[in-house]
Write an enzyme that holds these catalytic residues in place. Structure first.
Site, short mmCIF file in Angstrom:
data_model
loop_
_atom_site.label_atom_id
_atom_site.label_comp_id
_atom_site.label_asym_id
_atom_site.label_seq_id
_atom_site.Cartn_x
_atom_site.Cartn_y
_atom_site.Cartn_z
N GLY A 14 0.97 -1.18 0.02
CA GLY A 14 -0.15 0.03 -0.04
C GLY A 14 0.92 1.37 0.09
N ARG A 33 -4.70 1.40 9.74
CA ARG A 33 -5.42 1.21 11.21
C ARG A 33 -4.35 1.72 12.20
NH1 ARG A 33 -6.14 -5.08 12.64
NH2 ARG A 33 -3.77 -4.86 12.39
N VAL A 74 -4.97 -4.21 2.27
CA VAL A 74 -4.70 -4.80 3.56
C VAL A 74 -4.46 -6.26 3.20
CG1 VAL A 74 -5.50 -2.95 4.98
CG2 VAL A 74 -6.96 -5.17 4.04
N SER A 128 0.09 -7.29 -9.99
CA SER A 128 1.08 -8.10 -9.94
C SER A 128 2.52 -7.16 -9.89
CB SER A 128 1.20 -9.06 -11.11
OG SER A 128 2.23 -9.80 -11.22
N LYS A 182 -5.91 -12.44 -12.23
CA LYS A 182 -4.99 -12.29 -11.42
C LYS A 182 -4.31 -13.85 -10.97
CE LYS A 182 -1.26 -10.88 -8.91
NZ LYS A 182 -1.02 -11.57 -7.48
N ASN A 186 -0.87 -16.16 -11.99
CA ASN A 186 -0.19 -16.69 -10.91
C ASN A 186 -0.07 -18.13 -11.22
OD1 ASN A 186 -0.39 -14.23 -9.66
ND2 ASN A 186 -0.20 -15.20 -7.62
N GLU A 189 2.33 -18.56 -13.81
CA GLU A 189 3.87 -18.23 -13.11
C GLU A 189 4.52 -19.44 -12.48
OE1 GLU A 189 3.76 -14.57 -10.60
OE2 GLU A 189 4.65 -16.17 -8.89
P1 NBP Z 1 -0.02 -7.26 4.67
O1 NBP Z 1 -0.72 -8.34 3.87
O2 NBP Z 1 1.22 -7.78 5.47
O3 NBP Z 1 -1.25 -6.32 5.41
C1 NBP Z 1 -0.73 -5.60 6.41
C2 NBP Z 1 -1.68 -4.57 6.25
O4 NBP Z 1 -3.07 -4.97 6.66
C3 NBP Z 1 -1.50 -3.44 7.45
O5 NBP Z 1 -1.79 -2.34 6.78
C4 NBP Z 1 -2.30 -3.67 8.50
O6 NBP Z 1 -2.88 -2.67 9.37
C5 NBP Z 1 -3.47 -4.38 7.76
N1 NBP Z 1 -4.67 -4.89 8.67
C6 NBP Z 1 -4.63 -6.18 8.99
BR1 NBP Z 1 -3.31 -7.34 8.96
N2 NBP Z 1 -5.76 -6.43 9.61
C7 NBP Z 1 -6.42 -5.12 9.51
C8 NBP Z 1 -7.82 -5.07 10.04
N3 NBP Z 1 -8.35 -5.91 10.69
N4 NBP Z 1 -8.31 -3.94 9.99
C9 NBP Z 1 -7.53 -2.71 9.15
N5 NBP Z 1 -6.50 -2.93 8.70
C10 NBP Z 1 -5.79 -4.19 8.74
O7 NBP Z 1 0.35 -6.04 3.85
P2 NBP Z 1 1.21 -6.21 2.25
O8 NBP Z 1 2.14 -7.27 2.30
O9 NBP Z 1 1.56 -4.75 1.92
O10 NBP Z 1 0.07 -6.65 1.26
C11 NBP Z 1 -1.07 -6.15 0.96
C12 NBP Z 1 -1.90 -6.88 0.14
O11 NBP Z 1 -1.22 -7.14 -1.34
C13 NBP Z 1 -2.26 -8.27 0.40
O12 NBP Z 1 -3.56 -8.57 0.09
C14 NBP Z 1 -1.26 -9.40 -0.27
O13 NBP Z 1 -1.54 -10.54 -0.51
C15 NBP Z 1 -1.08 -8.46 -1.48
N6 NBP Z 1 0.06 -8.78 -2.19
C16 NBP Z 1 0.50 -8.55 -3.30
C17 NBP Z 1 1.92 -8.68 -3.68
C18 NBP Z 1 1.88 -8.63 -5.16
O14 NBP Z 1 2.76 -8.85 -5.72
N7 NBP Z 1 0.89 -8.55 -6.05
C19 NBP Z 1 2.84 -8.84 -2.99
C20 NBP Z 1 2.65 -8.81 -1.59
C21 NBP Z 1 1.31 -8.54 -1.26
P3 NBP Z 1 -1.87 -2.16 10.64
O15 NBP Z 1 -0.37 -1.74 10.10
O16 NBP Z 1 -2.37 -1.51 11.66
O17 NBP Z 1 -1.36 -4.01 11.19
#
Ligand code: NBP
Length: 476
Positions: A14, A33, A74, A128, A182, A186, A189
């Site tokens: 994010g 959050r 998130v 992605s 998406k 994957n 991939e």
């Molecule tokens: P994470 O998947 O580790 O999630 C962390 C975020 O979720 C933090 O902002 C956290 O807030 C928030 N969060 C959680 Br956990 N529970 C919450 C709740 N109940 N209410 C509000 N916020 C909440 O973060 P990320 O690694 O940046 O990944 C974000 C998304 O992107 C995921 O869906 C992931 O699968 C996807 N992703 C995609 C790729 C890609 O290559 N496309 C790579 C990595 C991730 P906090 O800071 O308050 O704990």
């Protein structure tokens, strides 16, 4: 409010997406959050553009111009639902909620239907390219209403990767279509990675080549049909030396592959739709086999290989055979993945343009490759193409390598090198092109034990044979 877009959820992904929006001149409302994350983003990168820092969800929503565009980034699953539940009462008709996390598409369909009831747009979006992509230009696969794309699309296209000036972002289709595509991305991939791993294993076994030498082969392959991000990084990885031991890095990495689950989702959905995506399935199961420690321990050194030493007489010719087998198997894996997209598109009424999907995968994502242009062109020639393999370009490209493919798969079997993806792709190729498959016998067996009926080649209708009686045939 004045912010053109908002991002809530400022962990790695994010945070980078928010910076990407800001760097493209958009005013970005940011929220998390735990407000500390939001503050650190603004403190560290506030000079990259215009951020509107907000501490509460109400302030965040109020900071946005209408129709509001809220990107939720998130953790997939319960966290996404929690954030949506908090957001929805604060939004007004016409506002757009974008879930850019890795949601499973049935969840996206459920959320889209629920928000539609409330007059809101819900856009499940595949993003992605990981952290790097989020910051510098990902491939973006948005679903949801076409109407939402009119105002959201230009913003997403602006921050997406570009190839030849063309954005790697387009409207995919209604409700869950974006997250579905998406997911298949994957899965492909997984297949691509497994095929590359099998090619590496064959070169190692057949030539007794070192990792660095195999790395050179991959580097050379990256200037032909196989040119892609995955081939390029494979060359790099194979040539990397481990600092601690001085050995080739790959030789000190444990051989148990892990997964986060999108390959599994792809295969589960393919079973539901009845689409044979054998390349992706074998790749997913190959990871499972590699991680099956007790089974591997029980079999290692016990199950006889009964193979002779492999002395490849002409290394250059062998390398070329493996290259052709890799390319042909890769075409099969993509052909199968695009079949799955077509099947889901028909099942859910999404009307997905498959050529456009290949186009938006050319940059910003893990499977980015030159080869994708050929797929786009195939669907431009025939949007309803029933089989990618049967497009004239791919038919010719594979035909050029069929003999090599057979030699490689046969040699792998003779010398005991497991090539589940190479072999199953060749079996698929022979299956799909067969004049007649042995399914006739399967149907006869099913009629024998379960009266499941069969159709005949010489006339229409369903038939059942009275197997336990006079064996007379009846129209069923
Ligand atoms: P994470 O998947 O580790 O999630 C962390 C975020 O979720 C933090 O902002 C956290 O807030 C928030 N969060 C959680 Br956990 N529970 C919450 C709740 N109940 N209410 C509000 N916020 C909440 O973060 P990320 O690694 O940046 O990944 C974000 C998304 O992107 C995921 O869906 C992931 O699968 C996807 N992703 C995609 C790729 C890609 O290559 N496309 C790579 C990595 C991730 P906090 O800071 O308050 O704990």
């Amino acid at each position: 409010g004045t912010a053109q877009i908002g991002v809530t959820g400022l962990a790695v992904m994010g945070r980078n997406l928010a910076r990407n929006f800001a760097r493209h001149g958009y005013t970005v409302a940011v929220h998390n959050r735990t407000a500390a994350r939001m503050r650190s983003l603004v403190a560290d990168h506030g000079d990259e553009g215009t951020f509107v820092p907000t501490e509460t969800m109400a302030d965040f929503v109020a900071a946005l111009e209408r129709p509001r565009k809220v990107v939720v980034m998130v953790q997939a699953g319960a966290a996404t639902d929690a954030v949506i539940d908090e957001l929805v009462p604060l939004l007004e008709a016409g506002d757009i909620v974008v879930d850019a996390g890795n949601a499973h598409f049935p969840d996206t369909r459920r959320r889209e239907a629920a928000l539609r009831e409330k007059g809101l747009h819900f856009v499940g979006t595949g993003v992605s390219g990981g952290e790097e992509g989020a910051l510098n230009g990902p491939s973006i696969m948005p679903g949801g209403t076409r109407e939402s794309y009119e105002s959201l699309g230009p913003i997403l296209e602006a921050i997406s990767a570009k190839v030849d000036g063309v954005p790697c972002c387009t409207w995919v289709g209604p409700d869950g279509a974006g997250h579905f595509v998406k997911m298949v991305h994957n899965g492909i991939e997984y297949a691509d990675m497994q095929l590359i791993a099998e090619a590496y294993d064959l070169l190692k076994a057949g030539l007794g080549a070192s990792a660095a030498e195999i790395g050179e082969v991959f580097a050379a392959w990256n200037s032909g049909d196989l040119e892609s991000f995955l081939i390029e990084i494979t060359a790099d990885v194979l040539q990397h030396v481990d600092a601690a031991t001085g050995k080739a890095f790959v030789d000190v990495v444990a051989d148990a592959a892990e997964q986060k689950g999108t390959g599994r989702w792809t295969v589960q959905n393919a079973l539901d739709l009845g689409v044979p995506i054998t390349g992706i399935a074998e790749a997913t199961f190959a990871r499972a086999l590699s991680g099956s420690a007790p089974q591997r321990a029980a079999a290692r050194g016990v199950l006889p290989a009964d193979v002779q030493a492999w002395n490849v007489p002409d290394p250059g010719a062998f390398i070329e055979d493996v290259r052709k087998a890799l390319f042909a198997s890769k075409v099969v894996a993509y052909s199968q993945g695009f079949d799955q997209i077509a099947a889901a598109s028909a099942e859910f009424g999404w009307a997905i343009d498959r050529g456009a999907m290949a186009r938006i995968w050319r940059g910003g994502c893990i499977i980015r490759a030159k080869f994708l242009d050929r797929i786009t062109q195939a669907y431009e020639r025939d949007a309803q193409l029933p089989l990618l393999l049967a497009d004239p370009y791919f038919t010719a490209a594979v035909a050029d390598g069929v003999a090599a493919w057979r030699r490689v798969v046969a040699a792998a079997a003779v010398h005991g090198v497991p090539t589940p993806a190479f072999s199953s792709s060749l079996a698929y190729y022979d299956g799909v092109r067969a004049e007649r498959l042995p399914a006739n016998l399967v149907q006869a067996q099913r009629d024998f034990f379960g009266a499941h009926t069969y159709r005949r080649t010489d006339r229409d209708g369903s038939f059942h044979t009275d197997w336990s009686g006079d064996r007379a045939e009846h129209e069923a």
